[in-house]
Design a protein around this motif. Structure first.
Motif, short mmCIF file in Angstrom:
data_model
loop_
_atom_site.label_atom_id
_atom_site.label_comp_id
_atom_site.label_asym_id
_atom_site.label_seq_id
_atom_site.Cartn_x
_atom_site.Cartn_y
_atom_site.Cartn_z
N LEU A 52 0.91 -1.13 0.01
CA LEU A 52 -0.05 0.05 -0.02
C LEU A 52 1.10 1.24 0.22
N HIS A 53 0.13 2.43 -0.61
CA HIS A 53 0.97 3.61 -0.33
C HIS A 53 0.66 4.17 1.12
N ARG A 54 1.38 3.72 1.93
CA ARG A 54 1.54 4.14 3.40
C ARG A 54 1.80 5.58 3.36
N SER A 55 3.12 5.88 2.62
CA SER A 55 3.36 7.20 2.55
C SER A 55 3.73 7.61 1.06
N PRO A 56 3.35 8.82 0.69
CA PRO A 56 3.40 9.18 -0.67
C PRO A 56 4.95 9.26 -0.89
N PHE A 57 6.14 9.26 -0.06
CA PHE A 57 7.55 9.34 -0.41
C PHE A 57 8.03 8.02 -0.64
N ALA A 58 7.14 6.74 -0.51
CA ALA A 58 7.59 5.54 -0.87
C ALA A 58 8.10 5.34 -2.09
N GLY A 59 9.32 5.01 -2.57
CA GLY A 59 9.95 4.99 -3.85
C GLY A 59 9.19 3.98 -4.66
N ARG A 60 8.47 3.14 -4.22
CA ARG A 60 7.91 2.06 -4.94
C ARG A 60 6.53 2.19 -5.29
N ASN A 61 5.90 3.27 -4.84
CA ASN A 61 4.43 3.42 -5.13
C ASN A 61 3.94 3.28 -6.40
N PHE A 62 4.89 3.34 -7.49
CA PHE A 62 4.47 3.29 -8.72
C PHE A 62 4.12 1.48 -9.06
N GLU A 63 4.63 0.86 -8.27
CA GLU A 63 4.31 -0.66 -8.34
C GLU A 63 3.00 -1.30 -7.57
N TYR A 64 2.60 -0.26 -6.66
CA TYR A 64 1.35 -0.60 -5.74
C TYR A 64 0.00 0.26 -6.24
N TYR A 65 -1.05 -0.33 -5.97
CA TYR A 65 -2.40 0.41 -6.85
C TYR A 65 -2.90 1.88 -5.88
N SER A 66 -2.63 1.51 -4.34
CA SER A 66 -3.30 2.28 -3.86
C SER A 66 -3.10 2.54 -2.47
N GLU A 67 -3.67 3.54 -1.74
CA GLU A 67 -3.48 3.26 -0.20
C GLU A 67 -4.52 2.50 0.39
N ASP A 68 -5.75 2.17 -0.40
CA ASP A 68 -6.90 1.42 0.11
C ASP A 68 -6.73 -0.09 0.06
N PRO A 69 -6.91 -0.99 0.89
CA PRO A 69 -6.82 -2.36 0.85
C PRO A 69 -7.83 -2.85 0.08
N VAL A 70 -8.93 -2.45 -0.17
CA VAL A 70 -10.18 -3.11 -0.98
C VAL A 70 -9.92 -2.75 -2.25
N LEU A 71 -9.58 -1.45 -2.68
CA LEU A 71 -9.40 -1.16 -4.02
C LEU A 71 -8.22 -1.88 -4.50
N SER A 72 -6.99 -2.06 -3.87
CA SER A 72 -5.81 -3.09 -4.37
C SER A 72 -6.26 -4.07 -4.29
N GLY A 73 -6.94 -4.59 -3.46
CA GLY A 73 -7.14 -6.07 -3.29
C GLY A 73 -8.08 -6.57 -4.61
N ALA A 74 -9.01 -5.74 -4.73
CA ALA A 74 -10.08 -6.08 -5.86
C ALA A 74 -9.20 -6.14 -7.33
N LEU A 75 -8.52 -5.07 -7.44
CA LEU A 75 -7.69 -4.90 -8.87
C LEU A 75 -6.75 -5.88 -9.03
N ALA A 76 -6.03 -6.25 -8.08
CA ALA A 76 -4.97 -7.24 -7.93
C ALA A 76 -5.64 -8.69 -8.17
N THR A 77 -6.63 -9.03 -7.68
CA THR A 77 -7.37 -10.38 -7.71
C THR A 77 -7.77 -10.38 -9.31
N ALA A 78 -8.46 -9.33 -9.61
CA ALA A 78 -8.87 -9.50 -11.07
C ALA A 78 -7.62 -9.75 -12.08
N ALA A 79 -6.72 -9.17 -11.83
CA ALA A 79 -5.16 -9.30 -12.58
C ALA A 79 -4.90 -11.02 -12.34
N VAL A 80 -4.86 -11.37 -11.28
CA VAL A 80 -4.55 -12.78 -10.93
C VAL A 80 -5.48 -13.64 -11.63
#
Length: 959
Positions: A700-728
């Motif tokens: 998750l995007h815990r902080s906007p300064f995280a260098g790897r935020n481009f690899e992760y979907y969102s700060e929110d687990p539900v949005l992230s989990g739903a999109l990742a599940t669809a990709a899988v």
């Protein structure tokens, strides 16, 4: 020449040749995996039985005949994702622009960010740039200014400090210079050209990100004009000057933010001279083709923010506990405290506003889930079904396009749970479900149904019940436009829970009941050393930077950082029995396809394995799983990364399409597009011979300064989990197993692999509700259809879920994530029911112990090359039992993947070496012949010389 002199010359030469031949073959054996990654691996010829030849064994079929065709289709999808992901956050009516002559300003216009760096990068050598993308919308672009910007970017490369350049895990070689061209450098010719391209200034503001380094929270070292405390995610002086130039010369000024993380955009939002702002993300190989059509209105923007955009990042509760913190009483040991608890991103800002702790309008620029359109929509609740506490809440929402142009809308469903001060922490709103409409013409309507299982509204009570609890009281279910705004014309739906529900027997979705497994991690909070932010007292519990005794590790933590003792672990075990190795048998891996994990036939297959070959397979897992031809297992090819297949080891051998960053895909809020990306990855895999995908990434995007935020979907687990599940799910349709990563809490790059690693401290509620949630959703919800043949040769189908995962570098508390039995076994396999194998992140670091990973009964495969890690124990029954368990997990995944395409039950394999292996063999034979010939020649020469009559010249020579 005398024999003595002759031997002194030629014996060393022959010996050197022999050593080269022997050494080369030893080295190839030791580093075979690395060589195969660089040079390519051999293949296997499949031999089916006579009956097997009659069966259709193409379990997975590519939709395209060649890799080029598959990548061409992927490129079309890239544009579609970019078109839906680019998000309009400000528009004073200037957009869309009529086609005309525009001027691009800013270094990023000629040197854009296409993606991130590190293992998540992708090939952008043929990428469409911003100029071409805008021209794709019918605009004419000012070439004079563009050429000057391009020349400036070439003369000031990132590696030399000309722009943000994160060198993986080498902060001393990284730089954080934004690298904007100073306004004074714009030539007179460029300034004169403004009048020829006057319809709009399109100012590009760029920020890059990369694996192995976070963005700078203080820019004074990198920017001589930086103000005290200025950070990298606010506009710097050169950018402010650039905007002033644009406003002074152009009537219309549009800002394009080319970054895959949030920025402080308050000054731009407040500035009446800025007419529009588009969040373009990092759009991959040809995603900029969508930018011009968005500007012109040919594409109606429908993206939504994936993070809250606050006005002052330094006031965020994560800010003071993100970065570089080292223990003073443990060598090379680091830590990070998640003192903000569950109040991450919008959950903090919405809740703090409800509690009167902040002024929301002053603190927040754009809410989570926010985005504008060129049309308008009305929403109406047309139906609701409120199940009991064991059921679901479903809401039907009718969406009508009330504007003049076609567009898509996003419907967001949030819930508010009853909160008691001093009770279990709860955010004032939580995203429960979302849906995106199809393209609606003006006047058209569509009804979407949003469903939230009631159990999903439960909170985890780690300090009381040690279980998920659904508190009694009134819950509000709300249709919203974003995290802050209830949709006009709708009212909250109330749902009443009469009695508190404590899920001591587990929720319906659990394999076994969730209970406290991270008490050692929570202990830092319960013992008072670290304070978690509490809604009951935001002011008194607001996070503070570590100080004084905070830098001293506890005795328990010191023990956790000690080297793993494999011998002690084996001695403490009293239950394990040594498994059978090397038994006779004729069971083939493909025979196991479709069988249950605990089917007795697995024992017969596993008994056939030898201990040495299994250890070799499990400890040389970088980008592959090794072939075991005796049981019909081919070598698989497992590739990075979240933005499409990449290999920075051999980009020419393994290169797929550069998709948009997960951040931009997240902004689509479209699970269908995420699924389509997974299918596209699967098609590319089938046409290039790949089997596993080191993705998607669900941190998750815990902080906007995280260098790897481009690899992760969102700060929110539900949005992230739903999109990742669809990709899988999409990848599963083509038999690709997806290593969802990085499990878990890998939410900053600073110190991620330094010394003994970084200890991550959070409450168990925070761990479960926030950071484990997207992974939990993938494990529980991912689903695909599996076809196989039973023992009678009849084709059957079964359901298959997520079968791969990647653990992370960091420690959970003091325990390395990959060696945490609580995380990798008790939760992942026990509570969630995961069946498959887990690989480590790149296992080059001393604290990532192979024996500990296997002992955790959760991490199976080492992402490293042979010989680079030491296995301490392969002799004890405990160790061998763990090793067999890991092999079972890996083989289960491979058997149920596209790796067995073409194989019928009973199939056998014949290895066919790669070209480099053939040349090595030929070279070895040649060298061996040379050595043999040299030895023979030496012997013959010495004998002849010894038997030759001695002459006067010989005597003189010897004297």
């Amino acid at each position: 020449m005398s024999n003595k002199r002759f031997l002194a010359i030629w014996i060393p030469i022959v010996a050197v040749v022999a050593i080269i031949a022997i050494g080369a073959n030893i080295a190839i054996g030791m580093y075979r995996g690395a060589i195969e990654s660089y040079m390519g691996a051999g293949s296997y010829a499949i031999s089916n039985t006579a009956d097997g030849d009659k069966l259709d064994t193409e379990y997975y079929t590519a939709d395209y005949a060649t890799n080029e065709e598959a990548k061409s289709a992927s490129s079309e999808l890239v544009e579609e994702i970019a078109g839906e992901g680019m998000t309009l956050v400000k528009n004073n009516g200037t957009l869309p622009l009529a086609a005309g002559a525009v001027t691009l300003l800013g270094r990023g216009a000629a040197d854009p960010v296409y993606g991130g760096s590190g293992s998540g990068t992708a090939d952008t050598r043929t990428a469409v740039n911003i100029k071409a993308g805008i021209e794709n919308g019918g605009f004419t672009v000012n070439g004079t200014v563009y050429d000057q910007l391009a020349a400036f970017a070439e003369a000031n490369p990132a590696a030399e400090g000309g722009r943000t350049n994160i060198v993986m895990d080498k902060p001393e070689e990284s730089n954080y210079n934004i690298g904007e061209m100073p306004v004074a450098d714009y030539s007179q010719a460029s300034r004169d050209s403004f009048a020829e391209f006057p319809d709009a200034a399109i100012v590009v503001i760029g920020r890059a990100g990369g694996e192995g380094g976070d963005l700078a929270t203080n820019m004074e070292k990198w920017d001589e004009r930086a103000e005290p405390g200025q950070h990298q995610l606010e506009l710097n002086a050169d950018e402010k000057d650039l905007l002033e130039l644009a406003k002074s010369q152009f009537e219309n000024v549009i800002v394009v933010v080319n970054a895959s993380t949030s920025m402080e955009l308050g000054p731009l939002q407040d500035d009446e001279g800025i007419d529009g702002i588009i969040l373009a993300g990092s759009p991959g190989v040809n995603g900029f083709n969508a930018l011009g059509p968005i500007l012109s209105g040919d594409i109606n923007p429908s993206g939504r923010t994936v993070d809250v955009f606050s006005r002052d990042f330094t006031a965020d509760p994560t800010f003071v506990n993100f970065g570089d913190f080292a223990y003073t009483n443990v060598d090379d040991a680091y830590f990070v405290d998640y003192e903000e608890g569950i109040y991450v991103g919008y959950r903090y800002y919405e809740t703090a506003a409800v509690e009167g702790f902040i002024d929301y309008d002053q603190a927040v620029v754009y809410p989570f889930g926010y985005g504008l359109s060129y049309t308008s929509f009305d929403k109406a609740i047309t139906g609701q079904r409120l199940g009991d506490v064991d059921g679901d809440i479903s809401v039907d929402v009718s969406v009508t396009n009330t504007g003049a142009v076609a567009g898509k809308d996003v419907v967001q469903l949030y819930y508010t749970a009853p909160y008691t001060p001093g009770g279990v922490e709860k955010s004032s709103v939580v995203l429960g479900a979302f849906a995106k409409t199809s393209l609606l013409e003006p006047g058209a309507s569509e009804t979407v149904t949003l469903t939230v299982p009631v159990e999903e509204m439960a909170s985890y009570d780690s300090t009381g019940d040690g279980a998920y609890v659904l508190d009694a009281g009134v819950y509000e279910i709300k249709v919203q436009n974003d995290s802050h705004t209830i949709a006009a014309g709708t009212a909250p739906i109330t749902y009443t829970v009469d009695e508190k529900v404590t899920y001591t027997e587990g929720r319906a979705s659990d394999e076994t009941a969730a209970t406290n497994h991270f008490e050692d991690v929570t202990a830092a909070f319960s013992e008072g050393k670290v304070t978690a932010l509490s809604r009951a007292d935001f002011a008194g519990t607001f996070p503070k930077a570590p100080e004084g005794a905070d830098f001293e590790a506890s005795e328990a933590t010191i023990a956790d950082f000690a080297p793993y003792d494999a011998a002690a672990a084996a001695a403490a075990d009293t239950d394990s029995e040594a498994p059978v190795w090397g038994a006779d048998g004729n069971v083939s891996l493909v025979d196991m396809r479709g069988l249950a994990y605990d089917d007795p036939k697995w024992d017969a297959l596993l008994d056939q394995l030898t201990l040495d070959e299994v250890v070799d397979m499990l400890t040389s897992g970088a980008y592959n799983t090794a072939g075991l031809p005796d049981i019909g297992k081919i070598r698989t090819n497992d590739l990075d990364g979240p933005a499409g297949f990449s290999s920075f080891i051999n980009p020419d051998l393994w290169t797929g399409t550069a998709f948009p960053s997960e951040y931009l895909l997240g902004q689509t809020w479209n699970v269908e597009l995420a699924n389509a990306m997974g299918v596209a990855i699967g098609n590319e895999a089938l046409t290039m011979g790949a089997n596993g995908w080191y993705a998607p990434a669900a941190n998750l995007h815990r902080s906007p300064f995280a260098g790897r935020n481009f690899e992760y979907y969102s700060e929110d687990p539900v949005l992230s989990g739903a999109l990742a599940t669809a990709a899988v799910d999409g990848a599963l349709t083509k038999g690709v197993y997806s290593f969802t990563k990085h499990f878990a809490m890998n939410d900053q790059e600073t110190n991620r692999v330094n010394g003994n690693g970084i200890a991550t401290w959070a409450t168990e509620q925070t761990i479960r509700e926030i950071y484990l949630k997207p992974f939990e959703m993938i494990v529980k919800n991912a689903s695909g259809e599996l076809s196989y043949y039973d023992a009678d040769g009849t084709k059957q189908t079964a359901e298959i879920g997520a079968t791969a995962m990647m653990s992370s570098f960091n420690r959970i508390g003091g325990t390395w994530a990959g060696g945490s039995a609580a995380l990798m076994h008790d939760v992942l396999r026990g509570e969630w029911g995961f069946t498959g194998f887990v690989i480590t992140d790149f296992n080059l670091y001393p604290y990532m112990y192979v024996d500990e990973a296997w002992a955790a009964r959760g991490t199976d495969h080492m992402l490293t090359f042979a010989g680079m890690k030491t296995v301490e124990d392969t002799e004890s029954a405990f160790a061998q039992s763990n090793i067999r368990y890991a092999a079972h997990n890996l083989l289960y995944t491979v058997a149920n993947s596209n790796a067995v395409n073409g194989m019928a039950p009973g199939a056998t394999l014949t290895y066919q070496p790669a070209a480099w292996e053939i040349w090595i063999t030929v070279g070895t034979v040649v060298l061996a012949l040379l050595v043999a010939a040299g030895v023979v020649w030496i012997i013959v020469r010495v004998r002849r010389h010894r038997n030759r009559p001695v002459t006067v010249n010989d005597e003189l020579a010897s004297s």
